[in-house]
Each structure stands twice: as C-alpha cells, then as structure tokens.
Design a protein around this motif. Structure first.
Motif, PDB file in Angstrom:
ATOM      1  N   ILE A 113      -7.863  -7.239   4.546  1.00 20.53           N
ATOM      2  CA  ILE A 113      -7.430  -6.279   3.504  1.00 20.53           C
ATOM      3  C   ILE A 113      -8.336  -4.915   3.511  1.00 20.53           C
ATOM      4  O   ILE A 113      -7.856  -3.885   3.396  1.00 20.53           O
ATOM      5  N   THR A 133     -11.185  -0.166  -2.988  1.00 20.91           N
ATOM      6  CA  THR A 133     -11.360  -1.353  -2.093  1.00 20.91           C
ATOM      7  C   THR A 133     -12.693  -2.188  -2.467  1.00 20.91           C
ATOM      8  O   THR A 133     -12.755  -3.326  -2.762  1.00 20.91           O
ATOM      9  N   ILE A 192       0.904  -1.132   0.017  1.00 26.14           N
ATOM     10  CA  ILE A 192      -0.108  -0.105  -0.131  1.00 26.14           C
ATOM     11  C   ILE A 192       0.717   1.141   0.145  1.00 26.14           C
ATOM     12  O   ILE A 192       0.650   2.062  -0.787  1.00 26.14           O
ATOM     13  N   LEU A 240      -4.683  -2.293  -2.949  1.00 20.08           N
ATOM     14  CA  LEU A 240      -6.112  -2.677  -2.301  1.00 20.08           C
ATOM     15  C   LEU A 240      -7.050  -3.282  -3.301  1.00 20.08           C
ATOM     16  O   LEU A 240      -7.312  -4.502  -3.033  1.00 20.08           O
ATOM     17  N   ALA A 256      -9.980   5.260  -1.481  1.00 21.70           N
ATOM     18  CA  ALA A 256      -9.348   4.200  -0.949  1.00 21.70           C
ATOM     19  C   ALA A 256     -10.605   3.298  -0.846  1.00 21.70           C
ATOM     20  O   ALA A 256     -10.691   1.975  -1.109  1.00 21.70           O
ATOM     21  N   THR A 294      -7.746  -3.025   6.560  1.00 25.50           N
ATOM     22  CA  THR A 294      -6.414  -2.409   6.330  1.00 25.50           C
ATOM     23  C   THR A 294      -6.514  -1.075   5.419  1.00 25.50           C
ATOM     24  O   THR A 294      -5.828   0.088   5.681  1.00 25.50           O
ATOM     25  N   GLY A 295      -7.468  -1.112   4.616  1.00 24.74           N
ATOM     26  CA  GLY A 295      -7.422  -0.202   3.610  1.00 24.74           C
ATOM     27  C   GLY A 295      -8.152   1.062   4.526  1.00 24.74           C
ATOM     28  O   GLY A 295      -7.733   2.241   4.633  1.00 24.74           O
ATOM     29  N   TYR A 303      -3.425   2.953  -3.886  1.00 25.23           N
ATOM     30  CA  TYR A 303      -4.771   2.493  -4.078  1.00 25.23           C
ATOM     31  C   TYR A 303      -4.875   0.954  -4.805  1.00 25.23           C
ATOM     32  O   TYR A 303      -5.582   0.192  -4.508  1.00 25.23           O
TER      33      TYR A 303
END
Length: 204
Positions: free
Chosen positions: A36, A58, A10, A18, A54, A39-40, A15
C-alpha cells in the motif's frame, strides 16, 4: 480487496484511499502495508497524486492504524489476545511479538516495524503492559516516519513492479530490508547526478 482494486480506489478517492487502506490494516486488510505504501509512492511518480500530501496521508494512515492497536490493548486488556491465541495463523505472530517485547522492551516497537503482521500485534502488547502514550508515540511515530519514507521512496522507484516487490519484502521481512534502502540510495545518487549535470550545463 486486490492490488488492482486499490489502484482503482486511489484513482476514485485519491489520498483518502491510502489513509483508510492503512488504517484498516489493523483489522487484517488483504493487501500488505508495504504494498500500500509503495503504491502511494508509485502514484506520485506517475502523476496520479502529489508527492507531499500523498506521503502525509500515507504516514498518518500507518501511525493511526498502529495507534488503534495500542489503545485497544490499553483499554480492552487481554480480550483480543485471547482470541488470537485460538487462531493458529495469529499465534506465531503473537509469540514473536511477545519475544520481541521480552528481549528489547520498549524498543520492540522499533524492531517490530520491519516484521509484517508483528508490527500490528506489538502495539497491543505494549498497550496491555500500560506503556505511556507519550513513550509509545515517541518510539512508534518516529520509526513509522522512517519506515514510511523508505517504502514510499521505493514505490516511486519501482513503479509498475510495486506489487511484486512489495509482496516479496512482505514475505521475507528483514531478509530483504536492504532492497528499499538500496533503491532509496540509488534514487538519491540519481538526483545528485542530475543536479550536477544541470549545474554544469548552466555554467556553460
């Protein structure tokens, strides 16, 4: 790929990391989707990424990965399923997906989102059953938006504890579904309280 590697990716690729980490979930990425997505969210809380792009990347990663499963099931038929049946690890998820489809029909797509791995298997099943893409997209994409929002927000709240919380939710599925809802609720209340406090100060 480990959690630390994901965080490093990341930092390097932003971006796109992700999106591809979630899109490749269909082939069995070692990091659970929940981790995941969270985490974003955490990456936006610490200023590494901007919140809206983001979340958008995602969400697109989530629905793209699951849509790939739908199209494989629709156009390749049972070939993938036959391979899964020979793997003990996948057999239980396949059986669970089939039971969900049998019990809930098209709404199995909604329910399956909250069961790790099963969310990837169910699109194959409905694809094999020739569900129209329009119906698939309506159910899967709308549920995917809500699911992504829940875990993305939870990631913003849990920060450095994303990996531990995400793995816990991944392991226990619906039994811990209340966790991200509770975190999201606390976050909303916190924002409301801050807003009222700011209004009071400005009034003075």
């Amino acid at each position: 790929m480990s959690y630390d590697t994901l965080v490093s990716m990341i930092g390097d690729y932003g971006y796109a990391a992700l999106f591809f980490a979630l899109w490749l979930g269909i082939v069995g990425m070692p990091i659970p989707d929940e981790v995941i997505v969270m985490t974003g969210g955490a990456a936006t809380a610490n200023g590494l990424l901007h919140e809206i792009p983001a979340f958008a990347l995602t969400y697109l990663g989530v629905i793209s990965g699951l849509s790939l499963g739908y199209f494989l099931g629709r156009f390749m038929g049972t070939r993938v399923i036959e391979k899964w049946k020979r793997k003990k690890k996948m057999e239980k998820y396949l059986l669970m997906s089939e039971k969900l489809v049998e019990k809930y029909g098209q709404y199995a797509l909604v329910v399956s989102y909250f069961f790790p791995v099963v969310r990837h298997v169910t699109p194959y099943i409905v694809g094999i059953n020739k569900m129209s893409f329009r119906k698939y997209a309506l159910l899967s994409y709308s549920t995917g938006f809500v699911w992504t929002l829940i875990f993305f927000t939870a990631g913003r709240m849990t920060g450095d504890h994303v990996e531990q919380v995400g793995l816990l939710i991944h392991s226990y599925g619906l039994k811990l579904l209340w966790v991200p809802f509770a975190v999201a609720g606390i976050w909303v209340l916190y924002k409301m309280a801050r807003g009222k406090h700011s209004n009071l100060n400005s009034g003075n």
